[in-house]
Each structure stands twice: as structure tokens, then as C-alpha cells.
Design a protein around this motif. Structure first.
Motif, short mmCIF file in Angstrom:
data_model
loop_
_atom_site.label_atom_id
_atom_site.label_comp_id
_atom_site.label_asym_id
_atom_site.label_seq_id
_atom_site.Cartn_x
_atom_site.Cartn_y
_atom_site.Cartn_z
N UNK A 256 0.85 -1.19 0.00
CA UNK A 256 0.00 0.00 0.00
C UNK A 256 0.88 1.24 0.00
N UNK A 257 0.63 2.14 -0.95
CA UNK A 257 1.43 3.37 -1.07
C UNK A 257 0.47 4.56 -1.17
N UNK A 258 0.05 5.10 -0.03
CA UNK A 258 -0.94 6.18 -0.05
C UNK A 258 -0.54 7.34 -0.96
N UNK A 259 -1.49 7.79 -1.76
CA UNK A 259 -1.25 8.93 -2.63
C UNK A 259 -0.67 8.60 -3.98
N UNK A 260 -0.39 7.32 -4.23
CA UNK A 260 0.25 6.92 -5.48
C UNK A 260 -0.77 6.26 -6.40
N UNK A 261 -0.80 6.71 -7.65
CA UNK A 261 -1.67 6.11 -8.66
C UNK A 261 -0.94 4.94 -9.28
N UNK A 262 -1.41 3.72 -9.01
CA UNK A 262 -0.75 2.55 -9.59
C UNK A 262 -1.77 1.42 -9.78
N UNK A 263 -1.32 0.34 -10.41
CA UNK A 263 -2.20 -0.79 -10.72
C UNK A 263 -2.72 -1.49 -9.46
N UNK A 264 -1.92 -1.48 -8.40
CA UNK A 264 -2.32 -2.16 -7.16
C UNK A 264 -3.62 -1.56 -6.62
N UNK A 265 -3.67 -0.22 -6.57
CA UNK A 265 -4.86 0.44 -6.04
C UNK A 265 -6.10 0.06 -6.81
N UNK A 266 -6.01 0.03 -8.14
CA UNK A 266 -7.15 -0.29 -8.97
C UNK A 266 -7.53 -1.76 -8.91
N UNK A 267 -6.52 -2.64 -8.88
CA UNK A 267 -6.79 -4.09 -8.87
C UNK A 267 -7.61 -4.50 -7.66
#
Length: 363
Positions: free
Chosen positions: A87-98
């Protein structure tokens, strides 16, 4: 439902946004347990990660893997995945969307199977959630497809106003091409029906905005009002729907005319949401009308700029939970009234209807 308490599912949204922080803050008020049983769709480690970032909260939960074992005296976290997630708060990446999609899919399945009675969705980022399983412009069209609804309407709700949209996330240059008399009439029917069964308004009044400046000025500034919008309003009235307009959007909101109506139907996103977010009293809530289930959400996005900092305002999310509970109860009351109708003489409506002469007003 257990002891008349609905089970409310909550999807976690983008893992790197403010969604889980909002969930924790909203559910830290233990009084929420008196009126519903919350089920968060995520996993224990993800919830614990964000709980540690908040200095003060009264948030405890039970881990849930089997819906037959829901703890109605505590917050439940349904485990949607087992693996560790970075988890990387504030970062737009594939993990957040997946994992936002996994949470949403699991919650939707629980709704279909009757394990939960309503759904509150935390914000997603519309680009990083895109995949073969999610080729939509947001929650609303996804849920329309998932529940096979013929049509749905996004209604933004606040203490002093409700604003519904004909088109949602459509490029401005394409808005007119998405409008026709049939779609406007369908939206009016759904809004009218929702105001009756979801909000308990027996004879709702709906204002319809024009598309063009000054509502077209009798065709001088575009003809959509004459060719598309007015015919939809006339047909709605023929169906006993109290629809009025089309109104010039700027004057309509500036002069406070929205206060005379139970809902306003705007033609496109910014036409409705800019005045809503500027004039709404209290925390705004997004409600999806037209579904056979109840879904609400806050009226904002993922807010990557403040994610993980513990400063996100949870008022809109809390309101979304309360709206979800209230609409579920209102639907039950509506169904009970329909099943056991009591004949009574309704008082005649004496309130003056909006002046027809104002319907095409312009500055």
C-alpha cells in the motif's frame, strides 16, 4: 436483516486513496452499530495499515470469511484476498485499482446473494481500475450492468436539494449526441419513481434544465430544448409526472428556484454538480436510482493529495451510510404500504405549482 438492522456492505475503493481512512473514521462512532451491521470488503492487514495512521479512533473489527457467522455486535471485515499488498498512499498505480475492483466485485456478489442489504462504495480512480472486468466510466454504469438494469440515474442528495443527471461522464463535445426525448423521459420516470419509493414523496415535483444558455432562447441558441427536452416534459406530464421546464440553468440556481422542487434533472455532469457542490447544505451523497438494490457513495473522489495523512473529512461518507440505511427502510415501508393499502381521502394539494411562465425564462 438481524433485529431490523440492515447489513451494509462497504467496498474499500482505491487502496492508495482516502477510502479506507473514511471508512474507519465513519465507523469509529459506535452508535452506528445500533442501526446497521457494517461489512467492509477488504482484508485485515489493509484495514490495520490505515488504522495505525490515525492517532485517535475507536475502531475494532471481527474478521469474516463466512456470511453465516456475521457478528451483529461489531464491525466485520470480509477477507477478499489473502496475499500481502504493498500500500502506497497517494500513489496512482495498478495495485490500487486491482484491489478496488476485487472489493467491489465481492460486495456485488454478496448483494446478489442477499448477504448484505445495501452497498456504500468508497471512491475509485476511473483510469487505474480499467480492465477486462471493468470497462466503465465509473461505479454507476458498472452497477447498471451488474444488476441488469434497463436504465439508472445518478442523484446527488443533500439536505436542501437533489440533483439528477441525464448524462454522466461524457465529454462536453459529445453531450448533445447523447440526448434524445426517450432518454430524458426514461430518466424522469426513474427519478419520479425513486422520489416516491426511496424518499417517501408521494407527488414529487421535478425541474428540468435546458441544455443551452438561456434554455435556447426559443431556438436562437440551439434547438435541443424545442426538439428534445420540451417533448419529454410534455410526455412526462401525460404520465402524471410533475415535471417542469426547461429552465435556464444559471438563473434557476442563482434565483434559488431549486428550493421549489423535490429534484432537479440536469442534462450533463457539470451543469448539475457545480451548483450542487456550491449550494448544497450538509454533506453530499451520490445515490444510484433505478437499481433493485440500494447503493450510495460520497460525493468526492480518491483525493490522492491527502491520502494517508489522516486529515480526510468523513462527513460525506458517513452521510452515505445513513442514506443507505434510510433508503432501505423507506423501500420496506413503501412495499408494505403497497401490500396492505389503506383507503383514505388524500388532502387536495393547495401549494401553488411553479409558474408556467417562468419555465423558459432567461437573463
Amino acid at each position: 436483516m438481524s433485529s431490523n438492522k440492515p447489513v451494509i456492505g462497504i467496498s474499500c475503493g482505491d487502496l492508495n486513496g482516502i477510502g479506507i481512512e473514511l471508512i474507519i473514521k465513519s465507523l469509529s462512532d459506535n452508535r452506528i452499530m445500533d442501526i446497521c451491521t457494517p461489512v467492509i470488503f477488504a482484508n485485515n492487514k489493509t484495514i490495520s495499515f490505515y488504522r495505525k495512521t490515525l492517532s485517535e479512533n475507536n475502531f475494532n473489527f471481527s474478521s469474516l470469511r463466512d456470511f453465516s457467522r456475521i457478528n451483529h455486535k461489531q464491525i466485520n471485515v470480509f477477507s477478499c484476498w489473502e496475499e500481502d499488498v504493498n500500500i502506497t498512499p497517494g500513489v496512482l498505480n495498478e495495485v490500487g485499482g486491482k484491489y478496488a475492483l476485487i472489493s467491489l466485485q465481492t460486495a456485488v456478489q454478496a448483494l446478489k446473494e442477499g448477504h448484505i442489504q445495501g452497498l456504500v462504495t468508497a471512491p475509485i480512480h476511473k483510469s487505474n481500475i480499467q480492465s477486462e472486468a471493468f470497462n466503465y466510466t465509473g461505479h454507476t454504469p458498472y452497477l447498471k450492468s451488474a444488476f441488469e438494469a434497463e436504465e439508472v440515474v445518478m442523484i446527488m442528495c443533500a439536505e436542501n436539494m437533489r440533483v439528477a443527471l441525464v448524462t454522466e461522464h461524457v465529454p462536453v463535445k459529445d453531450i448533445a449526441a447523447h440526448l434524445n426525448t426517450d432518454i430524458i423521459l426514461k430518466k424522469l420516470r426513474i427519478v419520479n419513481d425513486s422520489l416516491q419509493k426511496d424518499f417517501g414523496i408521494s407527488r414529487p415535483r421535478i425541474a428540468v434544465l435546458g441544455l443551452n444558455p438561456h434554455a435556447g432562447d426559443e431556438g436562437l441558441i440551439g434547438n435541443e430544448e424545442q426538439a428534445i427536452i420540451k417533448p419529454a416534459i410534455r410526455e412526462a406530464k401525460n404520465e402524471n409526472i410533475l415535471a417542469f421546464g426547461p429552465y435556464s440553468a444559471d438563473a434557476f440556481f442563482a434565483r434559488g428556484q431549486y428550493e421549489k422542487f423535490d429534484a432537479v434533472l440536469a442534462m450533463y455532469h457539470d451543469q448539475g454538480l457545480i451548483p450542487f457542490k456550491s449550494l448544497a447544505i450538509g454533506a453530499g451523497v451520490n445515490y444510484t436510482a433505478g437499481l433493485n438494490i440500494v447503493r450510495t457513495s460520497p460525493d468526492h473522489g480518491v483525493a490522492f493529495d491527502i491520502a494517508g495523512k489522516g486529515v480526510a473529512d468523513h462527513q460525506s461518507f458517513s452521510s452515505a451510510i445513513y442514506y443507505c440505511i434510510d433508503i432501505i427502510k423507506q423501500r420496506l415501508e413503501y412495499q408494505q404500504q403497497r401490500a396492505n393499502p389503506i383507503k383514505k381521502v388524500m388532502p387536495e394539494v393547495t401549494a401553488k405549482l411553479p409558474d408556467e411562465e417562468l419555465e423558459e425564462q432567461s437573463d
